[in-house]
Design an enzyme around this catalytic site. Structure first.
Site, short mmCIF file in Angstrom:
data_model
loop_
_atom_site.label_atom_id
_atom_site.label_comp_id
_atom_site.label_asym_id
_atom_site.label_seq_id
_atom_site.Cartn_x
_atom_site.Cartn_y
_atom_site.Cartn_z
N GLY A 66 35.77 11.43 -1.71
CA GLY A 66 36.84 10.72 -2.40
C GLY A 66 36.27 9.78 -3.44
O GLY A 66 35.36 9.00 -3.15
N GLY A 113 39.14 4.14 -5.90
CA GLY A 113 38.54 2.82 -5.86
C GLY A 113 37.72 2.61 -4.60
O GLY A 113 36.64 1.99 -4.64
N ARG A 117 59.16 -5.22 0.54
CA ARG A 117 59.61 -3.93 0.02
C ARG A 117 60.57 -3.19 0.94
O ARG A 117 61.50 -2.53 0.48
CB ARG A 117 58.40 -3.04 -0.24
CG ARG A 117 57.66 -3.47 -1.46
CD ARG A 117 56.51 -2.56 -1.76
NE ARG A 117 55.86 -3.09 -2.95
CZ ARG A 117 54.69 -2.67 -3.41
NH1 ARG A 117 54.04 -1.72 -2.77
NH2 ARG A 117 54.18 -3.19 -4.48
N GLU A 169 43.08 3.91 1.56
CA GLU A 169 44.42 4.27 2.05
C GLU A 169 44.37 5.32 3.16
O GLU A 169 45.29 5.43 3.96
CB GLU A 169 45.31 4.74 0.89
CG GLU A 169 46.77 4.77 1.28
CD GLU A 169 47.73 5.01 0.14
OE1 GLU A 169 47.39 4.74 -1.03
OE2 GLU A 169 48.85 5.48 0.43
N SER A 175 46.53 -3.45 -1.34
CA SER A 175 45.78 -2.21 -1.18
C SER A 175 44.57 -2.17 -2.11
O SER A 175 43.46 -1.81 -1.69
CB SER A 175 46.69 -1.01 -1.46
OG SER A 175 45.92 0.16 -1.38
N LEU A 176 44.78 -2.56 -3.38
CA LEU A 176 43.62 -2.61 -4.28
C LEU A 176 42.57 -3.57 -3.73
O LEU A 176 41.37 -3.34 -3.86
CB LEU A 176 44.05 -3.04 -5.69
CG LEU A 176 44.82 -2.01 -6.53
CD1 LEU A 176 45.08 -2.55 -7.94
CD2 LEU A 176 44.08 -0.68 -6.63
C1 LIG Z 1 52.01 4.46 -8.75
C2 LIG Z 1 51.23 3.57 -7.82
C3 LIG Z 1 51.07 2.23 -8.12
C4 LIG Z 1 50.34 1.39 -7.26
N1 LIG Z 1 50.16 0.07 -7.60
C5 LIG Z 1 49.43 -0.73 -6.79
C6 LIG Z 1 49.17 -2.09 -7.15
O1 LIG Z 1 49.58 -2.57 -8.19
N2 LIG Z 1 48.42 -2.84 -6.29
C7 LIG Z 1 47.93 -2.35 -5.11
O2 LIG Z 1 47.26 -3.09 -4.37
N3 LIG Z 1 48.13 -1.06 -4.77
C8 LIG Z 1 48.86 -0.24 -5.57
N4 LIG Z 1 49.07 1.07 -5.23
C9 LIG Z 1 48.36 1.60 -4.05
C10 LIG Z 1 46.89 1.82 -4.40
O3 LIG Z 1 46.77 2.28 -5.72
C11 LIG Z 1 46.24 2.85 -3.48
O4 LIG Z 1 46.54 2.56 -2.15
C12 LIG Z 1 44.73 2.84 -3.63
O5 LIG Z 1 44.38 2.94 -4.98
C13 LIG Z 1 44.10 3.97 -2.82
O6 LIG Z 1 42.75 4.05 -3.17
P1 LIG Z 1 41.78 5.05 -2.39
O7 LIG Z 1 40.47 4.97 -3.05
O8 LIG Z 1 41.89 4.80 -0.94
O9 LIG Z 1 42.44 6.50 -2.63
P2 LIG Z 1 42.68 7.32 -3.98
O10 LIG Z 1 42.60 6.49 -5.18
O11 LIG Z 1 43.93 8.10 -3.70
O12 LIG Z 1 41.44 8.32 -4.03
C14 LIG Z 1 41.33 9.39 -3.12
C15 LIG Z 1 40.19 10.28 -3.57
O13 LIG Z 1 39.98 11.30 -2.58
C16 LIG Z 1 39.87 12.56 -3.21
N5 LIG Z 1 40.29 13.60 -2.25
C17 LIG Z 1 41.46 13.69 -1.59
N6 LIG Z 1 41.46 14.81 -0.83
C18 LIG Z 1 40.28 15.42 -1.02
C19 LIG Z 1 39.69 16.63 -0.55
N7 LIG Z 1 40.34 17.47 0.26
N8 LIG Z 1 38.45 16.95 -0.95
C20 LIG Z 1 37.76 16.15 -1.81
N9 LIG Z 1 38.28 15.01 -2.31
C21 LIG Z 1 39.52 14.65 -1.93
C22 LIG Z 1 40.81 12.43 -4.41
O14 LIG Z 1 40.54 13.42 -5.38
C23 LIG Z 1 40.45 11.03 -4.87
O15 LIG Z 1 39.26 11.06 -5.60
C24 LIG Z 1 49.80 1.92 -6.07
C25 LIG Z 1 49.97 3.27 -5.76
C26 LIG Z 1 50.69 4.09 -6.62
C27 LIG Z 1 50.89 5.53 -6.26
#
Ligand SMILES: Cc1cc2nc3c(=O)[nH]c(=O)nc-3n(C[C@H](O)[C@H](O)[C@H](O)COP(=O)(O)OP(=O)(O)OC[C@H]3O[C@@H](n4cnc5c(N)ncnc54)[C@H](O)[C@@H]3O)c2cc1C
Length: 532
Positions: free
Chosen positions: A9, A12, A273, A358, A374-375
């Protein structure tokens, strides 16, 4: 590959952790099913919570902890919340040092005390630091630049099929190499899942991208690990009515109103929310349209603070928010549940496998996540997760050896999908999304949950007996989307069963047959698969 830490993944969570692991001296690689910056993180608009007190001088770490605990409604681990909120200032300092271009109160002043802050729902103070409404995009691109400079290895277009676990210990993972059409094995002393959430299962009724179906969480279930609190899905109050694209809480944080078709305000716009989403849903159920009204903020301020949202409204809804009401509806946005981890972020039930972001349930958000947390979570814990996984990797003194059976099984699975008669997976995915929104949505009850469980199990059987129309091996998007539906259908029963088991209402989980919160349910819902 001779890896200490394999990170799956590149959002962030994945890239922050890779940077920290690299700093520690670990041999690390990041694998993603897309390209590195194609991740949900880049869609985050509103901001990242840090109690700097730049605008509300009386904000404090204690107030941030208190708001988070109140919002979680008895289901967070207070110690983990404290850890995250106490790490927040050093997190923002680190992001600043990498070059994230946060909006400022005074553009000429680069000190941390000049970062602008806005109020998001459920927060007692203006606490969210932001980069206009491109916060996640700017954060992720800066992290990616830094990782490239640090020499982090990225492997793109590798789709995680399964974690390889032998005798309860993670030894690597199996991937489908999308470009070359082959199963690949990557061995590693430790692995970190950073694969994001599962709100995309609500296809058609979600702010998430199509591929956000909890692949990593499903792989933990199959590998014998524990997942928890899957019933807690956050529905964001304000998505565009037609496209489900998010209009961030920042629009209300900057002073936007929610009005019904009569022009009446009907809810405190900055309540948590779950409360705002239910109030909007109630109006819509009565047949009344609901709108976000930001016209009184004026065009100049709207373009300065919310430029992306202005353009998204024009592009996807044909609305000019400076002059017109924005039609909205609540949709699935964030998943609080996920892979169950201990305080070292190791997955409950799988040694050597860690999770962050997440996809994990580190017991921060409980029954309802606060916007902006979450960020913070995905970056604030990166160092701890990197340290835990690298320490674990250093404790393994022998070379990793993996039996051939995993690869054979994965190849058989792919062959079967390619050989079976095709079905319309896109219709099945849309049916699943609608079913989940209607029966496992903002308001639930036992009868519709039981009915949904039967229908999901049927979809699961239908899918496992069908294949896809595109039989190509290389760059087969049809195959990738089949695999995503396969995972969505592995997790949907977990969401529904957890919702059925929780006979109460708490935060984002609202049951009209059990409308009150009950002391009997101040506990987590755990799910694991037993081998038959
Ligand atoms: C529209 C929107 C607005 C948001 N605004 C905010 C905000 O303002 N403030 C806040 O705190 N949070 C916000 N959130 C929530 C926050 O953005 C996310 O919870 C957070 O960015 C998740 O980060 P992550 O790195 O855990 O996952 P992600 O950013 O979802 O990254 C997941 C990674 O895993 C990879 N992956 C998934 N499955 C596989 C697989 N099978 N094989 C290989 N790779 C895979 C994907 O390609 C990606 O690279 C928002 C969410 C959305 C949808």
């Amino acid at each position: 590959m001779d890896l200490d830490v394999l990170i799956i993944g590149s959002g962030g969570a994945g890239i922050s952790t890779a940077l920290k692991a690299k700093e520690l001296g670990a041999k690390v690689a990041v694998v993603t099913k897309h390209y590195p910056t194609n991740a949900q993180t880049s869609m985050a608009q509103g901001g990242i919570n840090v109690a700097l007190g730049n605008i509300d001088k009386d904000d404090s770490v204690e107030a941030h902890i208190k708001d988070t605990i109140i919002s979680a409604k008895g289901l967070c681990d207070d110690g983990m919340v404290k850890r995250m909120c106490s790490n927040a200032t050093s997190t923002i300092e680190w992001l600043e040092s990498l070059g994230v271009p946060f909006s400022r109160i005074d553009e000429a002043n680069s000190a941390i005390g000049s970062i602008a802050q806005r109020k998001l729902g459920g927060a007692s103070h203006k606490r969210a630091c932001y980069a206009q409404d491109y916060t996640g995009l700017k954060l992720l691109h800066t992290l990616y630049d830094s990782a490239n400079r640090a020499g982090v290895e990225f492997i793109s277009e590798y789709y995680l099929l399964d974690i390889i676990v032998e005798s309860g210990v993670a030894k690597g993972a199996l991937f489908w190499d999308i470009a070359n059409g082959q199963v690949r094995v990557i061995e590693s002393k430790s692995i970190i899942l950073a694969t994001g959430g599962y709100a995309g299962i609500y296809d058609g009724y979600t702010t998430n991208a199509y591929g956000v179906v909890g692949d990593g969480i499903a792989s933990v279930l199959r590998a014998g690990g524990v997942i928890s609190d899957m019933e807690f899905i956050q529905f964001h109050p304000t998505a565009l009515k037609g496209s489900s694209i998010l209009v961030s809480e920042s629009a209300r944080g900057e002073g936007g109103y929610l009005v019904n078709a009569n022009g009446d305000r009907f809810v405190d716009e900055l309540a948590p929310r779950d409360e705002v989403a239910r109030a909007i849903f109630d109006e819509i159920q009565k047949g009344v349209d609901v709108y976000l009204d930001v016209r009184h903020l004026g065009e100049e301020k709207l373009y300065e603070l919310l430029p992306q949202e202005m353009e998204l409204c024009k592009l996807h809804e044909g609305i000019d928010p400076a002059k017109e009401l924005i039609p909205i509806k609540p949709v699935a946005h964030y998943s609080m549940g996920g892979v169950d981890v201990d305080d070292k972020f190791m997955v409950n039930g799988i040694k050597g496998c860690f999770a962050i972001g997440e996809c994990s349930n580190a017991k921060i958000h409980g029954a309802n996540r606060l916007g902006g947390n979450s960020l913070l979570e995905i970056v604030a814990f990166a160092n701890d997760v990197a340290q835990s996984s690298y320490e674990y990797a250093k404790s393994i003194d022998s070379d990793i050896e993996i039996g051939i059976s995993h690869e054979i099984k994965a190849n058989r699975f792919i062959d079967k999908i390619l050989e079976q008669q095709s079905c319309n997976i896109y219709k099945k995915r849309a049916d699943l999304g609608r079913l989940m929104y209607e029966s496992v949505g903002i308001i639930r009850d036992g009868d519709s949950l039981s009915d949904a469980l039967d229908r999901v199990m049927l979809l699961q059987v239908e899918l496992s007996n069908s294949g896809i129309s595109d039989k190509a091996l290389k760059h087969n998007q049809n195959l990738v989307e089949y695999l995503e539906l396969y995972n969505a259908l592995a997790l949907a029963p977990a969401i529904i069963s957890s919702a059925l088991a929780r006979e109460e209402s708490r935060g984002a989980h609202y049951r009209k047959d059990y409308p009150s919160m009950s002391d009997d349910y101040t506990k987590h819902t755990n799910i694991s698969w037993r081998a038959e």
